[in-house]
Design a protein around this motif. Sequence first.
Motif, PDB file in Angstrom:
ATOM      1  N   UNK A  66      28.745  81.038  -9.558  1.00  0.00           N
ATOM      2  CA  UNK A  66      29.022  81.241 -10.982  1.00  0.00           C
ATOM      3  C   UNK A  66      28.437  82.579 -11.415  1.00  0.00           C
ATOM      4  N   UNK A  67      29.138  83.681 -11.107  1.00  0.00           N
ATOM      5  CA  UNK A  67      28.606  84.999 -11.455  1.00  0.00           C
ATOM      6  C   UNK A  67      28.529  85.193 -12.964  1.00  0.00           C
ATOM      7  N   UNK A  68      27.472  85.820 -13.401  1.00  0.00           N
ATOM      8  CA  UNK A  68      27.293  86.096 -14.824  1.00  0.00           C
ATOM      9  C   UNK A  68      28.176  87.262 -15.250  1.00  0.00           C
ATOM     10  N   UNK A  71      27.285  90.553 -13.800  1.00  0.00           N
ATOM     11  CA  UNK A  71      27.764  90.826 -12.439  1.00  0.00           C
ATOM     12  C   UNK A  71      29.247  91.173 -12.448  1.00  0.00           C
ATOM     13  N   UNK A  72      30.057  90.408 -13.162  1.00  0.00           N
ATOM     14  CA  UNK A  72      31.509  90.623 -13.126  1.00  0.00           C
ATOM     15  C   UNK A  72      31.932  91.878 -13.873  1.00  0.00           C
ATOM     16  N   UNK A  73      31.148  92.302 -14.876  1.00  0.00           N
ATOM     17  CA  UNK A  73      31.522  93.455 -15.691  1.00  0.00           C
ATOM     18  C   UNK A  73      30.840  94.744 -15.261  1.00  0.00           C
ATOM     19  N   UNK A  74      30.055  94.673 -14.174  1.00  0.00           N
ATOM     20  CA  UNK A  74      29.379  95.871 -13.671  1.00  0.00           C
ATOM     21  C   UNK A  74      30.393  96.851 -13.079  1.00  0.00           C
ATOM     22  N   UNK A  75      29.969  98.101 -12.910  1.00  0.00           N
ATOM     23  CA  UNK A  75      30.813  99.119 -12.289  1.00  0.00           C
ATOM     24  C   UNK A  75      30.604  99.076 -10.777  1.00  0.00           C
ATOM     25  N   UNK A  91      31.857  92.602  -4.026  1.00  0.00           N
ATOM     26  CA  UNK A  91      32.968  91.751  -4.464  1.00  0.00           C
ATOM     27  C   UNK A  91      34.190  92.038  -3.593  1.00  0.00           C
ATOM     28  N   UNK A  92      34.949  91.000  -3.312  1.00  0.00           N
ATOM     29  CA  UNK A  92      36.170  91.142  -2.519  1.00  0.00           C
ATOM     30  C   UNK A  92      37.264  90.255  -3.097  1.00  0.00           C
ATOM     31  N   UNK A  93      38.509  90.661  -2.830  1.00  0.00           N
ATOM     32  CA  UNK A  93      39.677  89.847  -3.132  1.00  0.00           C
ATOM     33  C   UNK A  93      40.223  89.296  -1.822  1.00  0.00           C
ATOM     34  N   UNK A  94      41.175  88.378  -1.938  1.00  0.00           N
ATOM     35  CA  UNK A  94      41.779  87.825  -0.725  1.00  0.00           C
ATOM     36  C   UNK A  94      42.455  88.915   0.100  1.00  0.00           C
ATOM     37  N   UNK A  95      42.946  89.959  -0.574  1.00  0.00           N
ATOM     38  CA  UNK A  95      43.598  91.056   0.151  1.00  0.00           C
ATOM     39  C   UNK A  95      42.607  91.875   0.969  1.00  0.00           C
ATOM     40  N   UNK A  96      41.319  91.748   0.696  1.00  0.00           N
ATOM     41  CA  UNK A  96      40.294  92.457   1.467  1.00  0.00           C
ATOM     42  C   UNK A  96      39.921  91.709   2.738  1.00  0.00           C
ATOM     43  N   UNK A  97      40.241  90.422   2.792  1.00  0.00           N
ATOM     44  CA  UNK A  97      39.855  89.591   3.932  1.00  0.00           C
ATOM     45  C   UNK A  97      40.733  89.900   5.145  1.00  0.00           C
ATOM     46  N   UNK A  98      40.175  89.674   6.335  1.00  0.00           N
ATOM     47  CA  UNK A  98      40.952  89.826   7.565  1.00  0.00           C
ATOM     48  C   UNK A  98      42.016  88.732   7.636  1.00  0.00           C
ATOM     49  N   UNK A  99      41.641  87.528   7.194  1.00  0.00           N
ATOM     50  CA  UNK A  99      42.580  86.404   7.157  1.00  0.00           C
ATOM     51  C   UNK A  99      42.266  85.580   5.922  1.00  0.00           C
ATOM     52  N   UNK A 100      43.268  85.301   5.103  1.00  0.00           N
ATOM     53  CA  UNK A 100      43.040  84.572   3.854  1.00  0.00           C
ATOM     54  C   UNK A 100      44.102  83.501   3.656  1.00  0.00           C
ATOM     55  N   UNK A 101      43.673  82.264   3.364  1.00  0.00           N
ATOM     56  CA  UNK A 101      44.573  81.164   3.036  1.00  0.00           C
ATOM     57  C   UNK A 101      43.950  80.371   1.897  1.00  0.00           C
ATOM     58  N   UNK A 102      44.589  79.271   1.565  1.00  0.00           N
ATOM     59  CA  UNK A 102      44.030  78.372   0.554  1.00  0.00           C
ATOM     60  C   UNK A 102      42.969  77.466   1.144  1.00  0.00           C
ATOM     61  N   UNK A 103      42.862  77.421   2.479  1.00  0.00           N
ATOM     62  CA  UNK A 103      41.878  76.556   3.132  1.00  0.00           C
ATOM     63  C   UNK A 103      42.342  75.127   3.302  1.00  0.00           C
ATOM     64  N   UNK A 104      43.558  74.807   2.822  1.00  0.00           N
ATOM     65  CA  UNK A 104      44.068  73.436   2.945  1.00  0.00           C
ATOM     66  C   UNK A 104      45.531  73.482   3.374  1.00  0.00           C
ATOM     67  N   UNK A 127      40.583  87.782  -9.674  1.00  0.00           N
ATOM     68  CA  UNK A 127      40.661  87.330  -8.294  1.00  0.00           C
ATOM     69  C   UNK A 127      39.501  87.748  -7.412  1.00  0.00           C
ATOM     70  N   UNK A 128      38.456  88.332  -7.997  1.00  0.00           N
ATOM     71  CA  UNK A 128      37.310  88.761  -7.208  1.00  0.00           C
ATOM     72  C   UNK A 128      36.338  87.601  -6.953  1.00  0.00           C
ATOM     73  N   UNK A 129      35.800  87.557  -5.742  1.00  0.00           N
ATOM     74  CA  UNK A 129      34.706  86.654  -5.399  1.00  0.00           C
ATOM     75  C   UNK A 129      33.485  87.512  -5.102  1.00  0.00           C
ATOM     76  N   UNK A 130      32.300  87.026  -5.479  1.00  0.00           N
ATOM     77  CA  UNK A 130      31.087  87.860  -5.462  1.00  0.00           C
ATOM     78  C   UNK A 130      30.061  87.338  -4.464  1.00  0.00           C
ATOM     79  N   UNK A 131      29.446  88.271  -3.749  1.00  0.00           N
ATOM     80  CA  UNK A 131      28.483  87.927  -2.704  1.00  0.00           C
ATOM     81  C   UNK A 131      27.229  88.789  -2.850  1.00  0.00           C
ATOM     82  N   UNK A 132      26.108  88.206  -2.492  1.00  0.00           N
ATOM     83  CA  UNK A 132      24.817  88.865  -2.662  1.00  0.00           C
ATOM     84  C   UNK A 132      24.293  89.388  -1.332  1.00  0.00           C
ATOM     85  N   UNK A 133      23.829  90.635  -1.340  1.00  0.00           N
ATOM     86  CA  UNK A 133      23.141  91.171  -0.166  1.00  0.00           C
ATOM     87  C   UNK A 133      21.811  90.438  -0.005  1.00  0.00           C
TER      88      UNK A 133
END
Length: 471
Positions: A66-68, A71-75, A91-104, A127-133
């Motif tokens: 649940x990014x604040x 985080x989502x509005x940062x540059x 942050x990445x979108x599904x288009x950044x992934x090597x392989x992306x599906x719905x998982x089901x 469509x961005x998902x956020x990850x922490x270093x």
Amino acid sequence: MKERLRCKQVIGVVLIAILLILTIPLISGKAIVEASELRNPKTDDNGIVTWDCVWFGNYPQSEIAKPTAEITEAVYDVNGETVIHGVRYKRIKSSDAIYATSGIFYWNGEVYYDGCYDWSTGGDSNGYHYFKYEPIKWRILSVNGNDAFLLADLGLNDIKYNDTCSACSWETSSLRSYLNNTFLNSAFTASEKNAIYNTNVINEDNFFYGTIGGNDTIDKVYLLSYAEITDAKYGFPADKAEKDRARRLLSSDYAHAMGAENSTNSNCFGMAHWLLRSPGFDRFNAMGVDNDGSIYYGGAIVDHEFAAVRPALHLNISSTNVYSYAGTISSDGSINEQKKVINNEIQTENKSVTKYTTPIISKPNIKLKNVKGKKVKLTLSKPKYSYSGKISTKTKYEIMYAQNKNFTKGKKVKRYHGTLKTSSKTITKFKKKKIYYFKYRVSIKYWDTKYNSWKYKYSSWSNIKKIKIKK
């Protein structure tokens, strides 16, 4: 007077000796905490391997569920990264992934989990998902003087062995270039990179098919070989076919999102398969370790999209300012994680995971409603649970109904795959003017630290509810 002076001198000498004796174990203990006495893997009488671990470098790992707005509005820069209050995010979108599906996927009207990251849910409005270093934990495979041979504890990314389906070796693979450039510069500071040895990497031929391994290379970061992953001194069994827990791997959230596929097999649920640098049955294939810990020595195609990347390197442990002791981890899943310390500042909390805990799940509730067409709509309560370990959002639930409250007349059971957010289900083909009795239970998918694998645990059944089919 002289006798008194001699007595005082003797007492003084004794006190100094006592202080010296008491100081010795304190110094020794401090050295271990500071990781200056790192040890080789140990295997006990039950075959359980324990590795010392260190914190070294940083890489995107945990997803921010649940990014604040901060985080989502940062540059973000061209690499999709930013720093907020000293914390680095990606942050990445599904288009950044090597392989992306719905998982089901769907089969006969039911939903099944295919082991891939679910890109159809979560994320922000763009469509961005956020990850922490976060600090990278490394298992110590061996210590030789100031040289510590390290293997990443988690799968850190999903990168193809080679960008194209063409004959290659470790020397010419695109993955080698990625690890020694993009990954190296992203995960480590200048001082950390200086502490990584240049390693003469030996690239053996395939032991079974004779496929040429190619020229040896000089690398800072690389993948393990078949010879290394079957070497007992590193904590691994010699048998390539053994489904060994010491070789099994969990992936970080980021690696999973990038495409690393986790097993749906109950015996090794949640485990990722990961790449080795050794060639497969020809130069179009590269070896890997399967989800269950066995080795597929024939390999997988070099532009395969679903395998995790688990880097290895040699660290100069005399550079004590760039790493810290991280505790131990064992092949049975037990973890004794120590605080991360940089410049004498505590970065994380001590964490100890008990082997034998399982989730406590509250008794669920069920509500029934007869809808047109001789159907029953069931409203299912969301599962409430208590567990200190890792819980998956994927779950399954079970509905039982019959024409008597003992569930002996016309009993039927419906089993469904879903998520922790699943809240309703409609069942059809009931008989008009008949009374039916229902009950429901839900399972939680959790990481079992005793068996080092994902498991399901069911709740108790809900209270029995009945309904008469009127329409």
